[in-house]
Design an enzyme around this catalytic site. Structure first.
Site, short mmCIF file in Angstrom:
data_model
loop_
_atom_site.label_atom_id
_atom_site.label_comp_id
_atom_site.label_asym_id
_atom_site.label_seq_id
_atom_site.Cartn_x
_atom_site.Cartn_y
_atom_site.Cartn_z
N GLY A 11 -4.33 -3.56 7.43
CA GLY A 11 -5.78 -3.66 7.55
C GLY A 11 -6.15 -4.81 8.46
O GLY A 11 -5.61 -5.90 8.32
N ARG A 72 -0.81 1.82 10.57
CA ARG A 72 0.04 1.98 9.39
C ARG A 72 1.25 2.78 9.89
O ARG A 72 1.12 3.66 10.72
CB ARG A 72 -0.67 2.77 8.29
CG ARG A 72 -2.09 2.29 8.05
CD ARG A 72 -2.20 1.41 6.83
NE ARG A 72 -3.60 1.08 6.60
CZ ARG A 72 -4.04 0.00 5.97
NH1 ARG A 72 -3.17 -0.87 5.48
NH2 ARG A 72 -5.30 -0.23 5.79
N ASP A 103 -0.12 -7.95 2.52
CA ASP A 103 1.13 -7.93 1.74
C ASP A 103 2.06 -6.78 2.14
O ASP A 103 3.28 -6.94 2.08
CB ASP A 103 0.85 -7.93 0.23
CG ASP A 103 -0.10 -6.84 -0.22
OD1 ASP A 103 -0.61 -6.09 0.65
OD2 ASP A 103 -0.35 -6.74 -1.43
N THR A 125 -5.72 -10.99 6.14
CA THR A 125 -6.34 -9.91 5.35
C THR A 125 -7.61 -10.43 4.73
O THR A 125 -7.65 -11.60 4.31
CB THR A 125 -5.40 -9.38 4.24
OG1 THR A 125 -6.16 -8.55 3.35
CG2 THR A 125 -4.77 -10.50 3.42
N ASP A 127 -8.68 -9.59 1.94
CA ASP A 127 -8.58 -9.51 0.48
C ASP A 127 -8.20 -10.82 -0.22
O ASP A 127 -8.33 -10.93 -1.43
CB ASP A 127 -7.55 -8.44 0.09
CG ASP A 127 -8.03 -7.04 0.45
OD1 ASP A 127 -9.25 -6.83 0.43
OD2 ASP A 127 -7.19 -6.19 0.77
N ASP A 129 -5.32 -11.89 -0.96
CA ASP A 129 -4.39 -11.54 -2.04
C ASP A 129 -2.92 -11.81 -1.71
O ASP A 129 -2.03 -11.16 -2.25
CB ASP A 129 -4.56 -10.05 -2.40
CG ASP A 129 -4.24 -9.14 -1.24
OD1 ASP A 129 -4.09 -9.63 -0.09
OD2 ASP A 129 -4.15 -7.92 -1.46
N ARG A 171 -9.07 -3.53 -3.97
CA ARG A 171 -8.46 -2.52 -4.85
C ARG A 171 -7.70 -3.18 -5.99
O ARG A 171 -7.75 -2.73 -7.13
CB ARG A 171 -7.52 -1.63 -4.05
CG ARG A 171 -8.23 -0.48 -3.36
CD ARG A 171 -7.25 0.58 -2.94
NE ARG A 171 -6.29 0.06 -1.98
CZ ARG A 171 -6.39 0.23 -0.66
NH1 ARG A 171 -7.38 0.92 -0.17
NH2 ARG A 171 -5.49 -0.27 0.15
P1 ADP Z 1 -1.46 -4.63 4.77
O1 ADP Z 1 -0.44 -5.36 5.58
O2 ADP Z 1 -2.86 -4.88 5.20
O3 ADP Z 1 -1.24 -4.84 3.28
P2 ADP Z 1 -0.24 -1.96 4.54
O4 ADP Z 1 0.05 -2.08 3.09
O5 ADP Z 1 -0.77 -0.66 5.02
O6 ADP Z 1 -1.27 -3.06 5.06
O7 ADP Z 1 1.11 -2.28 5.33
C1 ADP Z 1 1.14 -2.28 6.74
C2 ADP Z 1 2.45 -1.71 7.24
O8 ADP Z 1 3.53 -2.53 6.79
C3 ADP Z 1 2.80 -0.33 6.74
O9 ADP Z 1 2.15 0.68 7.45
C4 ADP Z 1 4.30 -0.29 6.97
O10 ADP Z 1 4.59 -0.05 8.33
C5 ADP Z 1 4.71 -1.74 6.66
N1 ADP Z 1 5.23 -1.80 5.28
C6 ADP Z 1 4.53 -1.71 4.12
N2 ADP Z 1 5.36 -1.74 3.05
C7 ADP Z 1 6.62 -1.85 3.53
C8 ADP Z 1 7.92 -1.89 2.94
N3 ADP Z 1 8.10 -1.83 1.62
N4 ADP Z 1 9.00 -2.00 3.76
C9 ADP Z 1 8.83 -2.03 5.11
N5 ADP Z 1 7.63 -1.97 5.71
C10 ADP Z 1 6.53 -1.87 4.96
#
Ligand code: ADP
Length: 319
Positions: A11, A72, A103, A125, A127, A129, A171
């Site tokens: 995000g 993503r 995260d 972010t 959030d 968080d 969330r």
């Molecule tokens: P944010 O970073 O804002 O929390 P996301 O949760 O969508 O956003 O995570 C962003 C990207 O990070 C995901 O689209 C994916 O490419 C990568 N990612 C998320 N979780 C994992 C994981 N467990 N292992 C490897 N890459 C991950």
């Protein structure tokens, strides 16, 4: 380290651009080369990588969003995807990577670290968080956006003597709801981390009305329930004229606040300092106004906690 990369992922958040600028300028200041990876981990796997110079991050410090764009990428959750990413970095001779994101993005940085590739996580972010930092880049700007909306809603709520439910992002983390509710003078704040009693909320609203208070503002984090569901229950329990405002994605945009630009500049520059020292597998943060770093794997194992004292304060002040 002579050549590093930077990406933004997940995000987007206001201030990400200021962080990218800090990474690029700090690295060039120390005579390193910097490569921008476009569209987060998707661009890492597919090789959307371009060298950045000091001018390529000019005129972005005040802009929301991210010039490196974000995405993503489910593929990056697989070991094959991660190995493809590392192969791209090696192809460009990149020796370390700064990951600016939330995260989920940290999980990607952690995975790269576990494969032996030095990565530094920078918390970007709205959030707030991310474990290990009191504030994330974007949180302050999002709060100001929400408070601006609450102030405007308060004007119409008082004119029409209505109860307003304001649904904000969050969330799993209630920080946006808690801080904006406190700063916006909300009567009730609902966050995912704290229990609530609908009958008690309804009784409080009725008691306020009996005292002569004609309007109320309730801030609900989306992770608790939708504003419209909450509004329908309140209407049923109180019979009050209720309106719902869902702030949605506007909370992610806008010109970053001064606080976010300063935080982004400090964190981005510090991430480069760590790479200069040859360190990887770290995440940077701010604790008691000091820039700190910690093990990215250990940090992710600790859950983010909402400030309990602040939650109690919000209840004490909204009697
Ligand atoms: P944010 O970073 O804002 O929390 P996301 O949760 O969508 O956003 O995570 C962003 C990207 O990070 C995901 O689209 C994916 O490419 C990568 N990612 C998320 N979780 C994992 C994981 N467990 N292992 C490897 N890459 C991950």
């Amino acid at each position: 380290m002579k050549r590093i990369g930077v990406l933004t992922s997940g995000g987007d958040a206001p201030g990400m651009n200021a962080a990218v600028r800090a990474v690029v300028r700090k690295a060039i200041y120390h005579e390193m080369e910097v490569f921008g990876v476009y569209q987060g981990y998707h661009g890492l796997i597919t090789g959307k990588i371009k060298q950045l110079d000091r001018g390529s991050v000019g005129d972005i410090i005040h802009r929301g969003g991210t010039m490196l764009r974000s995405a993503r990428c489910l593929e990056f959750k697989t070991i094959e995807g991660q190995k493809q990413g590392i192969a791209q970095l090696e192809k460009y001779g990149i020796e370390g990577l700064v990951v600016i994101g939330g995260d989920g993005s940290y999980m990607g940085a952690k995975a790269l670290t576990e494969h032996g590739f030095p990565c530094i996580g920078v918390p970007g972010t709205i959030d707030n968080d991310i474990p290990g930092t009191e504030f994330t880049i974007g949180f302050d700007t999002a709060l100001n956006t929400v408070i601006d909306a609450i102030d405007k809603i308060r004007d119409t709520a008082s004119s029409h003597e209505r109860t307003f439910i304001v649904e904000v992002m969050g969330r799993h983390a209630g920080d946006i709801a808690l801080w904006s509710g406190l700063a916006g003078g909300a009567e009730t704040i609902l966050i995912p981390e704290a229990p609530y009693d609908m009958n008690e909320i309804a009784s409080k609203l009725k008691r306020s009305q009996e005292r002569g208070k004609k309007h109320s503002i309730i801030v609900v984090a989306e992770g608790v329930m939708t504003g419209s569901k909450f509004g329908a229950i309140i209407e049923e329990l109180t019979g009050f004229d209720t309106r719902v405002s869902v702030l949605g994605h506007m909370q992610r945009g806008g010109t970053p606040s001064a606080a976010d630009r300063v935080l982004a500049s400090r964190l981005g520059a510090y991430a480069v300092e760590l790479l200069l020292q040859g360190k990887g597998g770290r995440a940077v943060g701010i604790e008691q106004n000091k820039i700190v770093d910690y093990d990215i794997i250990e940090a992710l194992a600790k859950p983010h906690k909402v400030d309990q004292r602040m939650y109690e304060l919000s209840q004490e002040l909204s009697i």
